[in-house]
Design a protein around this motif. Structure first.
Motif, PDB file in Angstrom:
ATOM      1  N   GLY A  55       0.806  -1.215   0.000  1.00  0.00           N
ATOM      2  CA  GLY A  55       0.000   0.000   0.000  1.00  0.00           C
ATOM      3  C   GLY A  55       0.839   1.264   0.000  1.00  0.00           C
ATOM      4  O   GLY A  55       2.034   1.249   0.288  1.00  0.00           O
ATOM      5  N   ASP A  56       0.191   2.375  -0.286  1.00  0.00           N
ATOM      6  CA  ASP A  56       0.877   3.660  -0.257  1.00  0.00           C
ATOM      7  C   ASP A  56       0.958   4.166   1.181  1.00  0.00           C
ATOM      8  O   ASP A  56       0.576   3.481   2.137  1.00  0.00           O
ATOM      9  N   GLN A  57       1.443   5.389   1.332  1.00  0.00           N
ATOM     10  CA  GLN A  57       1.674   5.925   2.668  1.00  0.00           C
ATOM     11  C   GLN A  57       0.373   6.074   3.459  1.00  0.00           C
ATOM     12  O   GLN A  57       0.322   5.743   4.651  1.00  0.00           O
ATOM     13  N   GLN A  58      -0.672   6.538   2.813  1.00  0.00           N
ATOM     14  CA  GLN A  58      -1.952   6.690   3.512  1.00  0.00           C
ATOM     15  C   GLN A  58      -2.491   5.331   3.971  1.00  0.00           C
ATOM     16  O   GLN A  58      -3.119   5.222   5.027  1.00  0.00           O
ATOM     17  N   ALA A  59      -2.228   4.294   3.192  1.00  0.00           N
ATOM     18  CA  ALA A  59      -2.652   2.951   3.585  1.00  0.00           C
ATOM     19  C   ALA A  59      -1.906   2.506   4.840  1.00  0.00           C
ATOM     20  O   ALA A  59      -2.486   1.886   5.742  1.00  0.00           O
ATOM     21  N   TYR A  60      -0.606   2.825   4.894  1.00  0.00           N
ATOM     22  CA  TYR A  60       0.129   2.474   6.112  1.00  0.00           C
ATOM     23  C   TYR A  60      -0.386   3.257   7.304  1.00  0.00           C
ATOM     24  O   TYR A  60      -0.534   2.702   8.414  1.00  0.00           O
TER      25      TYR A  60
END
Length: 544
Positions: free
Chosen positions: A223-228
């Motif tokens: 995932g991207d940063q927002q997903a993390y």
């Protein structure tokens, strides 16, 4: 055989993980085709001086490297030889906790409502969990006076949003996002609750719960940063719902590394943005965690310490900073990991991060290690402090020495020394006196090119405030001392050494404690000694 202190400029472990084995093989082939004749070693020596004033106030020197050590992945921790090596390290080096990947891996069965897509046999369990395997590991740690440093990873197959697009590692680290973030939070909360039920709140309060591993690398998180950020928030809030006193943190970033796939920030910036997000959203964070290797792209003038100082600046006031992975290189297969380079590099990192970090975890304590497959050569450029047979490498011997020194740092100033030379002076050990620890280490360049090798450096150290009649002894770690790798090479580099050969290799790893001439000015409380530090060497001098 490589030159005694040659640095590999081949593909790093992370390059292999990021670009795949085929690309790494191409890069290595090009390196071999383009290699020219080795440069002649520069044996000339530079002269320098150092001063240690025992009459001046001291500053704290906490043994932060003893607070946690790292060790591959969870299934390995069920092995007897892995545990035997670990507990020797605990007894001899003082390690307090163990961090490893994959407590939630599918193969650990921790969360397993399905097996290969089918419902699990109801006779196996009353619920969707099987904590048996992870309990065996944590039981062993707690019974021996250690604690888990809990890395919450990876995604159980029953929770993944989709099948992983690739896997370059032997073990089943699943980098995918959860299909249901609320369910992910429930799994984490149930995990933490089980630990409190089994070990008691007083014990589990000592355990850092670190959410994931290197989410800024797509090989570890798809995932991207927002997903993390979302992954972290659900996990953190679930842990706090079990008990507000439990400690949770992250983001366990990889320093200086870019990644393919969804856009994300490189390590240091990712860490900063995580802390800014958590502060703005009032998401629980009890500690920051980050990784940095000397070979990582973009290291500054102080190597990995440059990363860690920026991480400290970006950590909210009052929060500890845990470096949960570090080493001289992330390039597995590089022989410097088996030699004195690793010891000299780690002493330099310790010296330059006093007061900056609250934990400094060596990756890893053993070469019983399967990330890219289990090696069988006794020395193969593995990350461990000990090789697969338990032979203690130079970095292990450094930590044995450091375990005996005190926790009060005395000012040490250098004059005329090359930038490869440094060290520290420490008092407060049970032996009394002062320990002077010196290194001669050429930092990696940070751009992948080979560093200019260190040259021998002759150093005269003057000590003020020494008691009358003091004596000096020295222990050395360098090409000619504490070098089991060289003994193995001289035995013909056997892939499967005999027991006799292993005995000889282990004997070559021992540290010799020898007298060192100490010249004193009678009545003045001043003494001095002179020694030469070879390239990639360490000298530990006790005066007392």
């Amino acid at each position: 055989m490589p030159e005694p202190h040659a640095r590999s400029t081949g593909p790093t472990r992370r390059q292999i993980l990021l670009t795949g084995a085929a690309a790494a093989g191409t890069a290595l082939g090009s390196e071999l085709l383009d290699a020219g004749p080795a440069a002649a070693a520069d044996t000339s020596s530079t002269a320098a001086s150092a001063a240690v004033d025992l009459t001046r106030p001291t500053s704290p020197f906490p043994h932060v490297w003893e607070r946690v050590v790292s060790g591959d992945w969870a299934k390995q921790a069920l092995r007897r030889d892995y545990q035997d090596q670990l507990f020797d390290c605990h007894d001899e080096l003082g390690f307090e906790s163990l961090r490893f990947h994959g407590a939630l891996n599918t193969s650990m069965s921790t969360y397993s409502p399905t097996v290969n897509g089918r419902p699990r046999n109801p006779a196996f369990s009353n619920d969707d969990y099987s904590f048996f395997n992870i309990d065996q590991i944590y039981d062993a740690l707690v019974d021996r006076g250690m604690h888990p440093f809990v890395e919450l990873s990876s995604m159980p197959a029953s929770l993944q949003a989709s099948a992983p697009p690739f896997s370059l590692m032997l073990y089943d680290f699943n980098q995918m996002e959860p299909k249901d973030y609320a369910l992910w939070g429930k799994v984490v909360g149930d995990f933490a609750r089980h630990m409190v039920d089994r070990y008691g709140l007083r014990e589990v309060r000592k355990w850092p719960f670190e959410v994931w591993n290197e989410p800024n690398l797509s090989v570890f998180f798809n995932g991207d940063q927002q997903a993390y950020f979302r992954l972290y928030q659900y996990a953190a809030e679930a842990i706090k719902n079990v008990d507000a006193s439990l400690r949770v943190g992250g983001p366990a970033t990889s320093a200086g590394q870019l990644s393919f796939g969804p856009p994300r920030s490189p390590g240091v910036r990712y860490y900063r943005e995580f802390m800014q997000w958590a502060t703005a959203k009032d998401v629980p964070v009890d500690f920051g965690s980050a990784h940095g290797y000397e070979s990582d792209t973009g290291t500054g003038s102080q190597g990995p310490a440059s990363f860690f100082k920026q991480n400290r600046a970006d950590t909210p006031s009052g929060l500890p900073l845990y470096i949960s992975e570090t080493n001289v290189t992330s390039d597995i297969g590089n022989p410097i990991l088996d030699r004195s380079d690793a010891a000299a590099s780690f002493l330099r990192t310790i010296t330059e991060t006093v007061g900056v970090v609250d934990a400094l975890a060596y990756w890893s304590f053993t070469d019983i290690y399967e990330e890219m497959g289990q090696a069988d050569k006794p020395f193969h450029g593995g990350f461990g402090l000990r090789n697969i047979h338990g032979v203690k490498k130079p970095a292990y011997r450094l930590l044995q020495i450091l375990h005996t020194v005190g926790e009060h740092r005395v000012p040490l100033t250098l004059a005329g020394a090359p930038d490869t030379v440094g060290g520290l002076a420490v008092t407060g050990s049970v032996r009394g006196g002062v320990d002077v620890l010196l290194y001669n280490h050429a930092l990696a360049t940070g751009d992948g090119s080979a560093p200019v090798p260190a040259r021998p450096a002759t150093l005269t150290v003057t000590l003020r405030g020494v008691r009358a009649g003091a004596r000096a002894r020295v222990r050395r770690i360098d090409e000619d001392h504490t070098n089991p790798y060289r003994e193995w090479v001289e035995l013909g580099s056997p892939e499967y050494p005999t027991r006799r050969q292993l005995h000889d290799i282990e004997k070559a790893s021992e540290v010799e404690d020898r007298p060192l001439e100490l010249k004193s000015d009678r009545g003045a409380g001043v003494a001095r000694f002179t020694l030469t530090l070879p390239p990639e060497g360490v000298a530990a001098v006790h005066v007392g």
